[in-house]
Design a protein around this motif. Structure first.
Motif, PDB file in Angstrom:
ATOM      1  N   LYS A  57       0.837  -1.216   0.000  1.00  0.00           N
ATOM      2  CA  LYS A  57       0.000   0.000   0.000  1.00  0.00           C
ATOM      3  C   LYS A  57       0.865   1.257   0.000  1.00  0.00           C
ATOM      4  CE  LYS A  57      -2.607  -0.973   3.538  1.00  0.00           C
ATOM      5  NZ  LYS A  57      -3.546  -0.788   4.648  1.00  0.00           N
ATOM      6  N   LEU A  66      -5.291   5.566  -3.176  1.00  0.00           N
ATOM      7  CA  LEU A  66      -5.943   4.265  -3.334  1.00  0.00           C
ATOM      8  C   LEU A  66      -7.439   4.405  -3.580  1.00  0.00           C
ATOM      9  CD1 LEU A  66      -4.254   2.101  -0.534  1.00  0.00           C
ATOM     10  CD2 LEU A  66      -3.572   2.402  -2.923  1.00  0.00           C
ATOM     11  N   HIS A  75     -10.894  -9.541   0.412  1.00  0.00           N
ATOM     12  CA  HIS A  75      -9.634  -8.863   0.711  1.00  0.00           C
ATOM     13  C   HIS A  75      -8.692  -9.787   1.457  1.00  0.00           C
ATOM     14  CE1 HIS A  75     -10.864  -8.383   4.899  1.00  0.00           C
ATOM     15  NE2 HIS A  75     -12.039  -7.967   4.456  1.00  0.00           N
ATOM     16  N   ASP A  81      -8.421  -3.071   2.893  1.00  0.00           N
ATOM     17  CA  ASP A  81      -8.221  -2.287   1.665  1.00  0.00           C
ATOM     18  C   ASP A  81      -7.226  -2.925   0.701  1.00  0.00           C
ATOM     19  OD1 ASP A  81      -6.235  -1.858   3.465  1.00  0.00           O
ATOM     20  OD2 ASP A  81      -6.306   0.331   3.390  1.00  0.00           O
ATOM     21  N   VAL A  82      -6.812  -4.167   0.976  1.00  0.00           N
ATOM     22  CA  VAL A  82      -5.943  -4.861   0.008  1.00  0.00           C
ATOM     23  C   VAL A  82      -6.718  -6.038  -0.578  1.00  0.00           C
ATOM     24  CG1 VAL A  82      -3.749  -6.026  -0.412  1.00  0.00           C
ATOM     25  CG2 VAL A  82      -3.881  -4.191   1.296  1.00  0.00           C
ATOM     26  N   TYR A 269      -1.636  -9.819  -4.639  1.00  0.00           N
ATOM     27  CA  TYR A 269      -2.291  -8.651  -4.048  1.00  0.00           C
ATOM     28  C   TYR A 269      -2.660  -7.696  -5.176  1.00  0.00           C
ATOM     29  CZ  TYR A 269       0.129 -10.010   0.331  1.00  0.00           C
ATOM     30  OH  TYR A 269       0.618 -10.666   1.433  1.00  0.00           O
ATOM     31  N   LEU A 271      -4.222  -3.657  -5.980  1.00  0.00           N
ATOM     32  CA  LEU A 271      -4.655  -2.321  -5.554  1.00  0.00           C
ATOM     33  C   LEU A 271      -4.988  -1.489  -6.787  1.00  0.00           C
ATOM     34  CD1 LEU A 271      -1.900  -1.511  -2.877  1.00  0.00           C
ATOM     35  CD2 LEU A 271      -4.308  -2.083  -2.406  1.00  0.00           C
TER      36      LEU A 271
END
Ligand code: FE2
Length: 279
Positions: A57, A66, A75, A81-82, A269, A271
């Motif tokens: 992040k 983001l 997630h 938030d990932v 992952y 984003l």
């Protein structure tokens, strides 16, 4: 900071970045070089990274702010938030490989993400490449009469188009309620940083073209997709452990490949970065 290198991966799309550990501070000069390479090459491949979710992040924020994913329930455990992509979701007996046809991410948003990035945590021993096609070059090469025909057209992008070539993974009712209203976007958009026009297409989410009958719209989208996905516009990424790949959703479409042994796990992952209203 130590010297690093940015090298092109094809003659039109993609650049490889070596010699930077993104868990360490990155100075302003290096950031400016990376931002310039991103605007010009559309896909950056940062090799040899070692990220925890929080470090990923922090590195992402070097390039922007983001953007929360639509599927909030999906997630990395402990990191709301990932988001992640994996090959272990089965819906109605069918394995969901996220991103398996060419598209641009979250184009159903009024302000779609400018960039998406993946960090390879686990990879299959072979296969699972990600393909990118350059939508600036694809637009540039269209016949003039096609450009005249599509300049000014707008499409309605919804969460899942009734014409989508594939299903999306499951989304909770709560997340679905929070999905923004459909995005109405031009078929041809101009990149705010490099100034180039690009085709902006997404068959998964394009529900209609304003002022056009469905059959005509589908035929047009099909014709443009066939043109834009030709090999001459492609950079095909073969994943290596430690790869952090970031692409510009305003410049490229991308697709995943389900050509590997599904008993092997593929886990990355993911984003996204906030973007602007396309125009
Ligand atoms: Fe995607």
């Amino acid at each position: 900071m130590p010297s690093f290198a940015i090298a092109p991966l094809t003659d039109h799309t993609g650049a490889e970045v070596t010699g930077i550990d993104f868990t360490e501070p990155v100075d302003a000069e290096a950031r400016a070089s990376l931002a310039a390479a991103f605007a010009e090459r559309h896909v950056l491949v940062m090799r040899d990274q070692h990220f925890t979710p929080d470090q990923f992040k922090a590195a992402a924020r070097l390039f922007g702010e983001l953007l929360q994913h639509d599927k909030k329930e999906h997630h990395v455990p402990g990191h709301p938030d990932v988001y992640y992509v994996s090959n272990d979701e089965i819906v109605n007996g069918r394995r969901i490989i996220p991103g398996e046809t060419f598209h641009t991410d979250h184009s159903n948003h009024p302000r779609p993400p400018k960039a998406t990035m993946l960090f390879a945590v686990e990879l299959p021993s072979r296969g699972g490449d990600t393909q990118y096609v350059n939508m600036h070059d694809a637009y540039r090469d269209l016949p003039e009469d096609t450009k005249r025909r599509i300049d000014g057209l707008k499409a309605v992008h919804v969460y899942l188009s009734k014409h989508s070539p594939r299903p999306l993974g499951q989304i909770s009712e709560e997340s679905l309620r929070d999905v923004p209203p459909p995005g109405i976007h031009p078929l041809v958009r101009t990149h705010p940083e490099n100034g180039r026009k690009a085709l902006y297409l997404n068959p998964v989410r394009m529900e209609s073209i304003l002022g056009m009958a469905d059959a005509e719209a589908l035929a047009l989208i099909d014709e443009l997709m066939r043109h834009a996905t030709r090999k001459k516009y492609e950079y095909r990424h073969r994943w290596r452990p430690g790869d952090w790949v970031m692409w510009d959703n305003r410049s490229v479409m991308h697709q995943a490949n389900a050509d590997y042994d599904m008993s092997e796990r593929r886990f990355l992952y993911r984003l996204m970065l906030k973007g602007e209203v396309p125009n």
